[in-house]
Motif scaffolding. Sequence first.
Motif, PDB file in Angstrom:
ATOM      1  N   CYS A  12      29.648  28.817  39.321  1.00 61.11           N
ATOM      2  CA  CYS A  12      30.838  29.755  39.371  1.00 61.11           C
ATOM      3  C   CYS A  12      30.911  30.467  37.932  1.00 61.11           C
ATOM      4  N   TYR A  88      36.656  45.424  38.063  1.00 64.95           N
ATOM      5  CA  TYR A  88      36.197  43.979  38.040  1.00 64.95           C
ATOM      6  C   TYR A  88      35.689  43.339  36.730  1.00 64.95           C
ATOM      7  N   ALA A  92      32.002  38.937  37.083  1.00 59.09           N
ATOM      8  CA  ALA A  92      31.796  39.415  38.430  1.00 59.09           C
ATOM      9  C   ALA A  92      30.245  39.786  38.548  1.00 59.09           C
ATOM     10  N   ARG A  95      26.608  36.652  38.619  1.00 60.08           N
ATOM     11  CA  ARG A  95      25.918  35.934  39.676  1.00 60.08           C
ATOM     12  C   ARG A  95      24.538  36.509  39.906  1.00 60.08           C
ATOM     13  N   ASP A 113      32.778  32.147  44.585  1.00 54.41           N
ATOM     14  CA  ASP A 113      33.865  32.943  43.609  1.00 54.41           C
ATOM     15  C   ASP A 113      34.898  31.815  43.347  1.00 54.41           C
ATOM     16  N   THR A 114      35.712  32.138  42.407  1.00 50.55           N
ATOM     17  CA  THR A 114      36.790  31.203  41.784  1.00 50.55           C
ATOM     18  C   THR A 114      38.123  31.398  42.508  1.00 50.55           C
ATOM     19  N   GLY A 172      31.417  36.098  48.138  1.00 49.07           N
ATOM     20  CA  GLY A 172      31.936  35.366  47.549  1.00 49.07           C
ATOM     21  C   GLY A 172      31.521  33.853  47.648  1.00 49.07           C
ATOM     22  N   HIS A 256      38.608  31.595  51.353  1.00 49.64           N
ATOM     23  CA  HIS A 256      38.365  32.479  50.235  1.00 49.64           C
ATOM     24  C   HIS A 256      39.703  33.415  50.248  1.00 49.64           C
ATOM     25  N   GLY A 258      40.470  36.303  49.113  1.00 51.81           N
ATOM     26  CA  GLY A 258      39.734  37.195  48.704  1.00 51.81           C
ATOM     27  C   GLY A 258      40.400  38.615  48.472  1.00 51.81           C
TER      28      GLY A 258
END
Length: 318
Positions: A12, A88, A92, A95, A113-114, A172, A256, A258
């Motif tokens: 994460c 962002y 971000a 990853r 994603d957190t 995500g 999520h 999101g």
Amino acid sequence: MKNSTDPIVVACAADDFFAMPLAVTACSMVENLNPDCCIDFYVLDGGIKQSNKEKIIESLEGKPIEIHWVKPCSDYMERLYFQADSTYPISAYYRLLLPEIIPDRYQKVIYLDTDVILLEDIAKLWNLDLGEYYMLAAMDAANQKMDRLTHLKHLDLDAMGVSREDKYLQSGVLLIDLNKWRADQISDKLLDFIANHLELPYPDMDALNFVLAGKWGELDPRWNQIPVVHSFASWESSPYTQEQLDNTANRPFIIHYGSKPKPWDQSCTHPQQSLWYDYLHQTAWSGWENTLLEQNILLMRRIGRRLVKSTKKLVATS
């Protein structure tokens, strides 16, 4: 922490704004984990304060999870971040560097994603067959296909080797084949794509969709339920069958959150917001409430972060 099984590898990324949500994600993950499994957890640290790291550690104490704090380092990526138009945080982008971050002894990793919570055993996601794919991901139910995204209209998809009918993935929740990424230098290709398209608002997700077009496999949408599933008037207006929409909306494996407002925001109206708080109360932040003062402090900190980025962007482009 260690037991007889090989660990499930999860990563994460978070800055200090997402320290508490990160703890919620991790707690939901271990709460629903097969008792015979354990997790090697890589936290891609975008500036988490030591006091919040200690609260995350406290939240997971005694659980079958080992935390590895990693500060990703890439001068190239940092230059891109400060030049890009996206709002962002730099976390971000992290990853995209996972093949360099995760030790070579591991062949795959789950990225989360957190702003997610897990309601299903993550071992079931881990054990899915990647086949020849570089990655497994869920389709973005809000956008669905490449030619439906207005922010991509200025690009010649055909000239870029991307079919307009290709599905648009949601980044995500990812199951990544690290060996394939390493062998084909996917991280470099992703960063180069961003460098050539600094105007795009979703740098990581757009890069993944273009660089890995036709090379990713589709997850059951229950592994990445995004808020739009609660907005479809009927299954006919959704990209799903009736059964798929019912399962994704009402029996998700991963929720999520999101889009904004997030479940910890005062104005959140997500129908499954209370589930996020159920896991919050299992962390060291138990009892936390988002008061008006907390909301205003958070807002001012975010404004400060964006001002810093804007200043550095001016310096980088001058």
